[in-house]
Scaffold this motif. Sequence first.
Motif, PDB file in Angstrom:
ATOM      1  N   ASP A 189      37.359 -35.219-120.339  1.00 14.12           N
ATOM      2  CA  ASP A 189      36.197 -34.900-119.482  1.00 14.12           C
ATOM      3  C   ASP A 189      35.402 -36.162-119.174  1.00 14.12           C
ATOM      4  O   ASP A 189      35.312 -37.080-120.009  1.00 14.12           O
ATOM      5  N   PHE A 190      34.767 -36.209-117.998  1.00 11.40           N
ATOM      6  CA  PHE A 190      34.116 -37.433-117.532  1.00 11.40           C
ATOM      7  C   PHE A 190      33.192 -37.110-116.361  1.00 11.40           C
ATOM      8  O   PHE A 190      33.192 -35.992-115.839  1.00 11.40           O
ATOM      9  N   CYS A 244      31.108 -42.404-123.091  1.00 13.80           N
ATOM     10  CA  CYS A 244      29.965 -43.318-123.102  1.00 13.80           C
ATOM     11  C   CYS A 244      29.280 -43.338-121.734  1.00 13.80           C
ATOM     12  O   CYS A 244      29.928 -43.139-120.703  1.00 13.80           O
ATOM     13  N   LEU A 245      27.992 -43.585-121.748  1.00 19.37           N
ATOM     14  CA  LEU A 245      27.240 -43.718-120.503  1.00 19.37           C
ATOM     15  C   LEU A 245      27.400 -45.139-119.977  1.00 19.37           C
ATOM     16  O   LEU A 245      27.092 -46.106-120.675  1.00 19.37           O
ATOM     17  N   LEU A 246      27.866 -45.261-118.751  1.00 23.99           N
ATOM     18  CA  LEU A 246      27.987 -46.564-118.107  1.00 23.99           C
ATOM     19  C   LEU A 246      26.784 -46.778-117.196  1.00 23.99           C
ATOM     20  O   LEU A 246      26.588 -46.025-116.231  1.00 23.99           O
ATOM     21  N   ASP A 247      25.980 -47.771-117.518  1.00 20.56           N
ATOM     22  CA  ASP A 247      24.844 -48.127-116.666  1.00 20.56           C
ATOM     23  C   ASP A 247      25.349 -49.105-115.619  1.00 20.56           C
ATOM     24  O   ASP A 247      25.486 -50.308-115.871  1.00 20.56           O
ATOM     25  N   ALA A 305      27.669 -43.580-114.770  1.00 23.03           N
ATOM     26  CA  ALA A 305      28.888 -42.772-114.904  1.00 23.03           C
ATOM     27  C   ALA A 305      29.078 -42.457-116.380  1.00 23.03           C
ATOM     28  O   ALA A 305      28.390 -43.018-117.242  1.00 23.03           O
ATOM     29  N   VAL A 306      30.017 -41.557-116.674  1.00 21.22           N
ATOM     30  CA  VAL A 306      30.367 -41.231-118.063  1.00 21.22           C
ATOM     31  C   VAL A 306      31.866 -41.419-118.221  1.00 21.22           C
ATOM     32  O   VAL A 306      32.655 -40.814-117.468  1.00 21.22           O
ATOM     33  N   THR A 307      32.267 -42.266-119.165  1.00 17.28           N
ATOM     34  CA  THR A 307      33.682 -42.539-119.369  1.00 17.28           C
ATOM     35  C   THR A 307      34.397 -41.311-119.924  1.00 17.28           C
ATOM     36  O   THR A 307      33.778 -40.449-120.557  1.00 17.28           O
TER      37      THR A 307
END
Length: 348
Positions: A196-197, A237-240, A269-271
Amino acid sequence: NVKFVGARVSMGRGPRTRSKLAALETASSASKQDVSLSTVAGGKAKGVKRSVSKKISKREAQDPDEEAPLSGAEAAKRLQAWAENESKLQRWLDSRGGLEERILEAGGRVIRLRDFMPLQIADSALAILESLPEKVWELSEQGGEYDAASHKFWSADVFDVPELAPLRTVFWKMLKELRGEPTLPIFSCGRYGASDFIGRHDDRAHVPFFSDDNIYSRTVAAIWYLTKEWSQEDGGCLLDLQADEKSSDRKLVPVYNSLVVFEVPHWHAVTAVTAQRNRYSIFGWWHQKGKRYELPSSLPAAAKKSTKKVVVRKKIAKKKEKAEQDDLPSSGPATKKAAKKVPRKQRC
């Protein structure tokens, strides 16, 4: 204590179970001393000493921070008692400082507040999420055509989970206003399984409250992470995407009981999750009245029809089932009434 590292904030962990450990060590020492000073004759005294030592060793072997798993019902009672205790809730809010001040100071950057909620409250929220029946969770999936962010994860409105109802008031009190204007919070539960992402997006949305022509905009986003012992290798993980590519703040691991906050719009985004277990969170937005920004260009008519058909097929069974269920209790903050007017797609 508050420590700023870039836009990340580390906060004091607050009380833990060290007092229990100290009491246990004191009791153990006293018990051993009583046995050693015993005047009971012969083997009887030795038998007492062996018995006490055995009990002490068993206790000392236990992890003092380890508690029996909470049931969903027990967790709900604990959460409600804390949220409805005005003095206790206010002390917690005062200890965390004003959220608005941190947002303004960050200047558009992502903020991380570690150990945000009291540990027992985080544990209670996690226990409730883990106990939710599968029928409560709704799959949100989009292929990423046109302007829509590609994503796949599961969600459930906090509004639809009575055990989490007290959190609506807590979130409202956390940020009652921003820049002198009132806010309306809407939050959901999130569950990310393997693969999931969420793709690149900036959270912009215009949301109708109370009526179709009463438009509010998302202005602040927040994610409360609720999965223990999660690492970067587990994904999710949250990608800033607005942080420097070489910055350590660009990829944020979802640390347990941390709160991530940022103003909308903000590209992120979320990896994809790589772990073979679920990653839980409670996420949402504070809204303010009016159209605060321009939205991306509208989807072409053909894409709207295609997307609508997919959504309808996925939701039709759930709608039939929900129609047979009783309505939720009428008590709750004003945001509960507002949530009824917010389209499901926009709330998730």
